[in-house]
Write a protein that holds these residues in place. Structure first.
Motif, short mmCIF file in Angstrom:
data_model
loop_
_atom_site.label_atom_id
_atom_site.label_comp_id
_atom_site.label_asym_id
_atom_site.label_seq_id
_atom_site.Cartn_x
_atom_site.Cartn_y
_atom_site.Cartn_z
N THR A 210 -1.54 -2.36 -24.47
CA THR A 210 -1.74 -3.65 -23.69
C THR A 210 -1.63 -4.73 -24.68
N LYS A 211 -0.74 -5.88 -24.27
CA LYS A 211 -0.81 -7.03 -25.05
C LYS A 211 -1.84 -7.88 -24.79
N GLY A 212 -2.19 -8.63 -25.90
CA GLY A 212 -3.38 -9.68 -25.80
C GLY A 212 -2.67 -11.09 -26.06
N ALA A 213 -3.25 -11.96 -26.75
CA ALA A 213 -2.71 -13.07 -27.33
C ALA A 213 -1.65 -13.23 -28.04
N THR A 214 -0.79 -14.18 -28.07
CA THR A 214 0.47 -14.19 -29.06
C THR A 214 0.16 -15.91 -29.47
N SER A 215 1.00 -16.01 -30.63
CA SER A 215 0.85 -17.50 -31.22
C SER A 215 2.01 -17.59 -31.96
N SER A 216 2.55 -18.80 -32.30
CA SER A 216 3.64 -19.16 -33.03
C SER A 216 3.51 -20.74 -33.81
N THR A 217 3.45 -20.60 -34.99
CA THR A 217 2.96 -21.94 -35.86
C THR A 217 3.98 -21.97 -37.14
N THR A 218 4.21 -23.14 -37.34
CA THR A 218 4.73 -23.38 -38.55
C THR A 218 3.94 -23.41 -39.64
N THR A 238 8.70 -20.75 -43.25
CA THR A 238 9.03 -21.91 -42.12
C THR A 238 8.21 -21.45 -40.98
N ARG A 239 7.70 -20.23 -40.48
CA ARG A 239 7.16 -19.93 -39.26
C ARG A 239 6.57 -18.61 -39.32
N VAL A 240 5.56 -18.49 -38.35
CA VAL A 240 4.76 -17.37 -38.35
C VAL A 240 4.78 -16.92 -36.97
N ILE A 241 4.87 -15.86 -36.18
CA ILE A 241 4.82 -15.37 -34.97
C ILE A 241 3.95 -14.17 -35.04
N ARG A 242 2.80 -14.35 -34.15
CA ARG A 242 1.91 -13.34 -33.99
C ARG A 242 1.61 -12.58 -32.83
N ALA A 243 1.33 -11.38 -32.54
CA ALA A 243 0.75 -10.91 -31.25
C ALA A 243 0.07 -9.74 -31.39
N ALA A 251 -7.47 -2.25 -31.98
CA ALA A 251 -6.78 -3.26 -32.02
C ALA A 251 -5.83 -3.64 -33.11
N ILE A 252 -4.84 -4.26 -33.01
CA ILE A 252 -3.85 -4.53 -34.19
C ILE A 252 -3.12 -6.05 -33.79
N THR A 253 -3.06 -6.76 -34.98
CA THR A 253 -2.38 -7.84 -35.03
C THR A 253 -0.87 -7.94 -35.88
N VAL A 254 0.10 -8.06 -35.04
CA VAL A 254 1.29 -7.99 -35.95
C VAL A 254 2.07 -9.44 -35.96
N PRO A 278 -6.19 -11.89 -37.99
CA PRO A 278 -6.23 -10.99 -36.56
C PRO A 278 -6.50 -12.21 -35.45
N LEU A 279 -5.73 -11.86 -34.41
CA LEU A 279 -5.55 -12.85 -33.53
C LEU A 279 -6.10 -12.56 -32.28
N ALA A 280 -7.47 -12.90 -31.82
CA ALA A 280 -8.17 -12.74 -30.79
C ALA A 280 -7.69 -13.41 -29.52
N GLY A 281 -8.11 -12.99 -28.32
CA GLY A 281 -7.84 -13.85 -27.07
C GLY A 281 -7.03 -12.88 -26.04
N GLY A 282 -6.76 -13.36 -24.92
CA GLY A 282 -6.16 -12.43 -24.05
C GLY A 282 -6.91 -11.30 -23.42
#
Length: 358
Positions: A210-218, A238-243, A251-254, A278-282
């Motif tokens: 099950t997917k939780g939170a996602t994030s994209s940041t420079t 230049t950028r990091v995208i996480r989920a 739980a796992i953050t990639v 680690p990315l919490a949320g969702g």
């Protein structure tokens, strides 16, 4: 503290595990986690017996003949040309048989000759008829190099007509997907968190995450933990995208980091320390805080990707926790496949695009 892990396979991974590579083949941090009847007298031979044409008893007429001395002609003559003693003339019989055989052979031979003559006549008639219908017999060109085929079409047989030509230049090879994901100059396809990690669930083999939170940041430094942020910045991230994904209490953050080219991404992977934050949320609470988790890193093209996996209840991860290692394998393979799919899609588009770019 975290278990640093080896790298993942360098080819697209299949859910059944048949990627052909050892998923634990990379560098390590803080230890390793890999995990018969009788015969009568001849006819007409011997004494006369009563019967047809022979007298019965003493002086009695024989079946309609008026006197016993009168006998039918065929009973008084030797049988089959035989002598008076009643013996057949075997030589005459043989000559008659041979004559019959000769006549039969002559008849057969004569019939064969007639049949052959008839066939030859039919062939000659057919040839004459064909010549009368040909263009040459009708006053056409007798030196034509064309051959008439059914339907009236003609096939050129001479060497004066046009001939097909073939290019001696070999077609270019199909584009390599790696060419499009190894440098920012060619990797132009849109990239978003939802595009890289689509949907609400991820099915990998028989396992559903099950997917939780996602994030994209420079701000690449903020996406790292334990020194990874600094490493990313030092190599031009230049950028990091996480989920984040969860399954059965794990739980796992990639995280996927972008660089200008393949060389920089490879250096960031080789110098990695710490792990992706680690990315919490969702629906997923904090995890991997003040406990031991499993960290891994790898790179593909101009992308470096990292995972950090642990228990949602804060339990420390040990090398016997196969569920955590399996989760890390699955999500790392998924990230690899998604990055490679970008290159394949762009290569396919380039192969079908017009040569003039319009």
């Amino acid at each position: 503290m975290s278990y640093g892990g080896p790298q993942w396979p360098q080819e697209p991974h299949q859910p059944d595990g048949n990627s052909g590579h050892d998923p634990y083949g990379g560098q390590q941090q803080y230890g390793t986690g890999q995990q018969g009847g009788s015969q009568g007298a001849p006819y007409g031979q011997g004494q006369a017996q009563p019967g047809y044409g022979y007298p019965h008893g003493q002086g009695q007429p024989a079946y309609g003949y008026p006197h016993a001395q009168q006998q039918p002609a065929y009973a008084q003559q030797p049988a089959f040309g035989g002598h008076d003693d009643g013996t057949p003339d075997w030589s005459a019989l043989a000559e008659a048989s041979e004559a019959r055989q000769r006549r039969k052979r002559w008849l057969i031979a004569g019939g064969g000759v007639l049949a052959t003559a008839a066939i030859a006549t039919l062939v000659a008639v057919a040839v004459v008829s064909t010549n009368e219908d040909s263009p040459a017999s009708a006053g056409g060109a007798t030196g034509s190099s064309a051959t008439t085929v059914p339907g009236g079409a003609e096939l050129p047989t001479g060497g004066t007509g046009p001939r097909p030509s073939f290019s001696s230049v070999a077609p270019p090879p199909p584009p390599n997907p790696m060419d499009f994901i190894s440098t920012a100059a060619k990797d132009k396809a849109p990239l978003t968190a939802e595009g890289l990690f689509p949907g609400k669930k991820l099915t990998f083999g028989d396992r559903v995450y099950t997917k939780g939170a996602t994030s994209s940041t420079t701000n690449c430094g903020s996406a790292g933990k334990g020194g990874l942020g600094t490493v990313l910045e030092n190599h031009g991230c230049t950028r990091v995208i996480r989920a984040t994904y969860t399954r059965d209490g794990v739980a796992i953050t990639v995280g996927v980091a972008l660089f200008a080219d393949q060389g920089k991404a490879l250096k960031a992977k080789e110098g990695a320390r710490g792990g992706v934050a680690p990315l919490a949320g969702g629906g997923v609470g904090d995890f991997c805080r003040a406990t031991v988790c499993l960290r891994r890193s790898n790179a593909l093209g101009r992308y470096a990707y990292f995972t950090q996996a642990g228990f949602t209840n804060g339990k420390k991860v040990t090398q016997s926790d196969t569920a955590v290692f399996k989760t890390s394998d699955d999500l790392a393979s998924f990230a690899f496949n998604q990055i490679y799919a970008r290159g394949r899609a762009q290569a396919s588009a380039a192969a079908t695009a017009p040569a003039d770019g319009q």
